[in-house]
Design an enzyme around this catalytic site. Structure first.
Site, PDB file in Angstrom:
ATOM      1  N   ALA A 234     -16.994  49.074 -15.047  1.00 15.75           N
ATOM      2  CA  ALA A 234     -16.368  48.726 -13.769  1.00 15.75           C
ATOM      3  C   ALA A 234     -17.079  49.412 -12.605  1.00 15.75           C
ATOM      4  O   ALA A 234     -17.305  48.805 -11.554  1.00 15.75           O
ATOM      5  CB  ALA A 234     -14.882  49.094 -13.784  1.00 15.75           C
TER       6      ALA A 234
ATOM      7  N   LEU B  19      -9.859  47.677 -18.131  1.00 13.25           N
ATOM      8  CA  LEU B  19     -11.252  47.518 -17.717  1.00 13.25           C
ATOM      9  C   LEU B  19     -11.994  48.800 -18.053  1.00 13.25           C
ATOM     10  O   LEU B  19     -11.536  49.890 -17.725  1.00 13.25           O
ATOM     11  CB  LEU B  19     -11.342  47.287 -16.198  1.00 13.25           C
ATOM     12  N   CYS B  20     -13.161  48.671 -18.695  1.00 16.27           N
ATOM     13  CA  CYS B  20     -13.957  49.856 -19.022  1.00 16.27           C
ATOM     14  C   CYS B  20     -14.424  50.525 -17.722  1.00 16.27           C
ATOM     15  O   CYS B  20     -14.995  49.876 -16.848  1.00 16.27           O
ATOM     16  CB  CYS B  20     -15.173  49.451 -19.837  1.00 16.27           C
ATOM     17  N   VAL B  21     -14.204  51.832 -17.632  1.00 11.81           N
ATOM     18  CA  VAL B  21     -14.497  52.532 -16.373  1.00 11.81           C
ATOM     19  C   VAL B  21     -15.988  52.518 -16.054  1.00 11.81           C
ATOM     20  O   VAL B  21     -16.386  52.249 -14.911  1.00 11.81           O
ATOM     21  CB  VAL B  21     -13.926  53.971 -16.381  1.00 11.81           C
TER      22      VAL B  21
END
Lengths: 100, 130, 133
Positions: B82, B77-79
């Site tokens: 997210a 998941l892209c930080v």
């Protein structure tokens, strides 16, 4: 290149724009709501039929079925494939572009 | 062949997560390698374990987790995406002073560089979104 | 060996987050020293228009960030002529995007290249990785 289109051509211009940017020998795969672009007798069918002279068209069968589109309504010459066929196309063409 | 996948939409609203899952399953069954599945934009909502669909509906999140466990797939998941959308692992929750985390099993949170890296390392990168 | 990455932008800014989050990928991706190009077509050309003011919306105006792309060595920015014309726009309506050419005594040059749909099709075909947002 393999192009995927997931929008109905009657709603959005993704398919039209895709067709404007394909070069000969490419493939277009209609997925999700993009499968409405595979139907005969719509306002957009002539655009697809004309593009088919230069590029191969495919459509995801499970997406057609989900929407109640019988195979007999699909434009002649468009190949109906499943997800295995999708994987094969991604492998066959050197890259993919998604027209979102 | 080595594939990576970008999922740009959340589950349920769009079909993208379903198509990505069906594609991934078919690719694995054909013996291809899935190098990474990167979740961006609302796609990060594929990775919250609080998802609770009705019993007669598919559980898209659990489906990803099971696939990751069975086939050792890297679900990222892209930080930044997210954080915007309230998806956190224990580290992120602590760092941002949140009282809980909600990341689903098999997912990890990392930077956008992981998407570029997937493009560099894979034979194909395919996007599912809206 | 570096790969050719093309970021395809077909969506207008603000109505959805795609334009902003695409730009974030481009900025991060610039650190990977790949061969990067950006394409703006369809409503994507609206991302580059001058005069964006977002304060009354309460969201961030990210259009100035496009002007920083040159500093990240992102200087192949293809704008499609047909898409501009269809929207009643000309190059003068777009932000001036420039870069300093290190092979030409750091001369300031335009990053935007106006291309036809047919030219853009060839540019797309010449890539290794195409990312669409």
């Amino acid at each position: 290149m393999l192009h995927t289109v997931n929008k109905s051509p009657l709603d959005r211009n993704a398919l039209e724009s895709c067709i404007k940017h394909v070069v000969q020998g490419s493939a277009v795969l209609l997925i999700e709501d993009g499968v409405y672009g595979a139907m005969q007798g719509t306002q957009k069918s002539p655009m697809v039929e004309s593009a088919m002279k230069e590029v191969s068209f495919y459509v995801i069968g499970p997406d057609l079925k989900a929407r109640g589109i019988d195979e007999s309504r699909v434009i002649d010459g468009i190949d109906i494939i499943d997800y295995n066929g999708f994987v094969d196309l991604v492998e066959e063409y050197d890259k993919t572009q998604s027209w979102l | 062949m080595k594939f990576s996948i970008l999922v740009s939409e959340g589950p349920y609203t769009h079909e993208a997560a379903d198509t990505a899952y069906n594609f991934t399953k078919a690719a694995l069954e054909k013996g291809h390698e899935i190098f990474r599945i990167f979740f961006y934009h609302d796609g990060v909502n594929n990775g919250t374990r609080l998802t609770t669909p009705p019993q007669d509906d598919r559980n898209i999140v659990n489906r990803w987790s099971a696939l990751a466990q069975e086939h050792d797939i890297d679900l990222v998941l892209c930080v930044a995406a997210a954080q915007r959308r309230g998806i956190a692992d224990a580290d992120e929750a602590r760092r941002n002073g949140k009282d809980a985390d909600n990341i689903a099993p098999g997912f990890r949170i990392s930077g956008l560089g992981q998407l570029i890296d997937a493009g560099i390392e894979s034979d194909r990168l395919i996007t599912f979104g809206d | 060996m570096s790969k050719r990455f093309l970021y395809v932008n077909r969506k207008a800014p603000y109505g959805t987050i795609y334009a902003l989050e695409s730009l974030e990928v481009v900025l991060i991706g610039a650190a990977f020293e790949q061969d990067v190009s950006l394409a703006f077509l369809d409503d994507g050309v609206f991302q580059l228009t001058r005069g964006q003011q977002t304060d009354e919306l309460g969201v961030k105006n990210f259009s100035p960030t496009y002007k920083a792309l040159g500093d990240y060595d992102v200087n192949k920015i293809y704008v499609e002529r047909e898409s501009l014309e269809a929207r009643g726009l000309t190059l003068d309506d777009l932000l001036p995007l420039t870069y300093e050419d290190e092979d030409d005594d750091w001369a300031e040059k335009d990053s935007i290249k106006l291309v036809s749909a047919a030219e853009l099709a060839e540019i797309m075909e010449a890539q290794d990785v195409v990312l669409s947002f």
